[in-house]
Structure formats: C-alpha cells, structure tokens
Design a protein around this motif. Structure first.
Motif, PDB file in Angstrom:
ATOM      1  N   ASN A  46     -16.320 -44.707  20.685  1.00 50.05           N
ATOM      2  CA  ASN A  46     -16.331 -44.177  22.047  1.00 50.05           C
ATOM      3  C   ASN A  46     -14.964 -43.610  22.416  1.00 50.05           C
ATOM      4  O   ASN A  46     -14.864 -42.554  23.062  1.00 50.05           O
ATOM      5  N   SER A  47     -13.895 -44.310  22.010  1.00 48.89           N
ATOM      6  CA  SER A  47     -12.550 -43.816  22.321  1.00 48.89           C
ATOM      7  C   SER A  47     -12.250 -42.530  21.555  1.00 48.89           C
ATOM      8  O   SER A  47     -11.542 -41.649  22.059  1.00 48.89           O
ATOM      9  N   GLU A  69     -13.617 -39.675  23.410  1.00 49.06           N
ATOM     10  CA  GLU A  69     -12.877 -39.373  24.641  1.00 49.06           C
ATOM     11  C   GLU A  69     -11.526 -38.719  24.376  1.00 49.06           C
ATOM     12  O   GLU A  69     -10.834 -38.304  25.310  1.00 49.06           O
ATOM     13  N   LYS A 118      -6.263 -40.992  24.247  1.00 51.03           N
ATOM     14  CA  LYS A 118      -6.802 -39.628  24.222  1.00 51.03           C
ATOM     15  C   LYS A 118      -5.802 -38.647  23.628  1.00 51.03           C
ATOM     16  O   LYS A 118      -6.161 -37.556  23.202  1.00 51.03           O
TER      17      LYS A 118
END
Length: 353
Positions: free
Chosen positions: A88-89, A92, A172
């Motif tokens: 998920n990171s 992102e 990010k």
C-alpha cells in the motif's frame, strides 16, 4: 428408455462432465481462497508449471520490457498483513513518469511449503505505477537466498534496484531520494550502496552503542555498515560482492569484522545455529575488507525514507513497533547534496570529509 428419461439423462451427463473438467483444472482452483497455511496442492500446481525459471504467467502482470528505471524487490515469507502494508505504501509513493518494476519474491518453508494467505495477498495486489510480478522460489532459500539470489546485476545497465523486506513501509519520497543519490554518487567506488532507513545505531565495540547521527548541516553521511531496512546497492559493487560471497568457503571461514559489534551478534547466532539468518555480516565484512561505506540519510528527527515495524520474527522476540518517522515533507534544501560527504567511523564520529 422413454423420451422423458432421455431428455433428463443427457443434460445430467453433460452437467456432470463439465463439473469434472472444471474441478480438475488448476486455473479454476486459483480462485479458491483458503486460510489453511499448510501445503496447498492447488497453488502448487500453478507454481510448478514454471519450475524451470520460477516465473509463472499465472502469477504475473508484466510487459516485455527488460530495462527499468527502478526495480523494487520485495522479500516475504509468511506475513501477509505486513506485505499488504508495504505494498500500500508503494502505491502511495511518487514515481514521476519513470519506468518501474515491482517484484514480490516469496520464500518457502524448510519443508517446501508456501504460505497461501501471503501468496494470495501478493497475487491480488493491484500495483498502480508499473510492471508487477510475483515470483515463488522453487525451494526454501532463507533470508540469505532472498537477498543474494533475487537480482542479477548488469553493470552495463542504468537500472536502480532497492530491496525491501516485508516489515518496512516507505516514504512517498523514497524514489525521489534514491534517484538523486544514485545520480550523484554512483561513480564513487568506495560507496557500496544507499540506505533508506532513518534510524540506526553505532557499531563500535569500544564505545557505548548510541543512535547514529551525521553532522547537523548534512542530509547524508557515510558509515562502514549498511542499513538493510531498505537498501539500494551500487550495481558494480553488488556484483563484486556476490562474486566474492559465492567464491568463499562458508564452512571454514567466519566473516568477523574487527571492532564491530555485529561480529559478536554473528558469533551468538552461530552458537545458536542461526548464523544463516544474518546475511548482513558477510556484507559488513566485505565492506571492511575493501574500505567501503554505505550512504545513509540524515533528515531531522531521524525521519527516514523507510520505517521498520520491528515485528516478531528472526531477529525480534516480540513486536516493538515503528523504528522512526517517515519523511512526509520534501524541502528544497534536500535537493542540494554535498560534494564532500562526512565519513563516520563505527563510533559515529566524523573522521574526514
């Protein structure tokens, strides 16, 4: 047989035949979800179709491109939730318009079993920024095999690779930083790679172990020990390291680095029969032998491009939680990397610039 019986008989036979075909077809079984962590023949059928190269089209969403700006190698065994958090990171993160390849490498147990919950989490993930592939090892390789067999560096390629274990998450800005430091320092033969972690400790046996920090006015510094919570090696150096590692007789040689506390950790692991869980000792020794350093980031408050959740596993008896903050703001001064980077010794003291 009456006409009515024939009308019923043929549809029943046809339905039975179709049912038999579907349930014998491995592709049909792929959609079956199971929470059984034991050996699952259904997934094994899929994996074994690709026994020659460990890469199955059924487990891949990938184009024919062979060269990428960034290859992300995620290493996982049986932590599906941790894997999902990391993935998920990665979704992102910012990649601009660069060509990205994400590979998830899944290890087997010592008995050859694959954790199916982890495998399913990997297969079902939708990567938004480039090519994506799930690769299952043909046999148990352990942490050493995960790190040292999953990427074959090509010194004629400009591809950047980063290794991420399943218990980290990324900022990010991790790719923005990696691209910048590789461009600036890749030609430095004494720099073996680039660490993304914000928190680390000193490694001197002579002095008290403390938090590792570089000089305040520098966003990077050089240290004799790599940071493995997100590590991007220099291509040329990694190839040389692998060549040396596989030429060394592991049965008769101990990679002890003088004055380095990691040598004591390795001795402890060896006495417990766990030396094979500390691949970093070989890299630490090689760096010491060749006078090499790893570039570490030095953002305020130990913010990092990764954080490690320090979960219960090979090296933690219980879960300790996040190691440090993630970098959440990119300031313009971070773009100005120094020409002369401070070199720190194992105690964390500057020895020269």
């Amino acid at each position: 047989m009456t006409k009515l019986s024939l009308r019923i008989f043929f549809p029943v036979c046809l339905f039975s035949l179709l049912t038999l075909i579907l349930f014998k077809n491995p592709a049909w079984k792929l959609v079956k979800f199971t929470e059984d962590k034991k050996h699952d023949v259904d997934y094994e059928d899929l994996i074994n179709k690709n026994a020659n190269n460990a890469k199955s089209n059924a487990l891949s969403k990938v184009t024919d491109r062979k060269s990428f700006d960034l290859r992300i190698i995620v290493l996982v065994y049986d932590r599906a939730k941790s894997l999902q958090r990391l993935l998920n990171s990665l979704n992102e993160a910012e990649y601009a318009s660069d060509i990205i390849k994400l590979e998830i490498w899944i290890d087997r147990s010592e008995y050859g079993n694959v954790d199916n919950i982890t495998l399913q989490a990997a297969i079902n993930f939708n990567y938004l920024h480039g090519d994506f592939e799930v690769i299952v090892h043909q046999h148990h390789v352990g942490i050493v095999g995960q790190w040292l067999t999953t990427w074959k560096p090509n010194i004629n390629s400009n591809e950047i690779v980063v290794f991420l274990e399943d218990d980290v998450t990324v900022s990010k800005y991790f790719w923005k930083y990696l691209k910048m430091v590789h461009r600036k320092f890749d030609n430095r033969s004494d720099i073996n790679g680039f660490s993304l972690q914000g928190y680390s400790r000193t490694f001197s046996l002579k002095h008290k172990v403390t938090t590792l920090r570089g000089p305040k006015d520098y966003t990077v510094f050089l240290f004799p020990v790599l940071g493995s919570w997100g590590f991007s090696p220099s291509t040329k150096n990694w190839k040389q390291f692998l060549d040396w590692f596989y030429s060394e007789d592991k049965s008769s040689f101990n990679p002890y680095a003088p004055g380095n506390i990691a040598s004591n950790w390795y001795k402890t692991f060896s006495s417990q029969g766990k030396a094979n869980t500390m691949w970093t000792m070989w890299h630490i020794y090689y760096a010491w032998k060749n006078n090499e350093y790893t570039l570490h980031c030095n953002f305020p408050e130990n913010a990092g491009l990764t954080t490690n959740w320090r979960e219960k596993g090979l090296h933690y008896s219980h879960t300790e939680g996040s190691s440090n903050k993630l970098l959440t703001e990119w300031k313009s001064e971070y773009d100005n990397l120094p020409d002369h980077v401070p070199y720190l010794n194992l105690s964390g003291h500057v020895i020269h610039y």
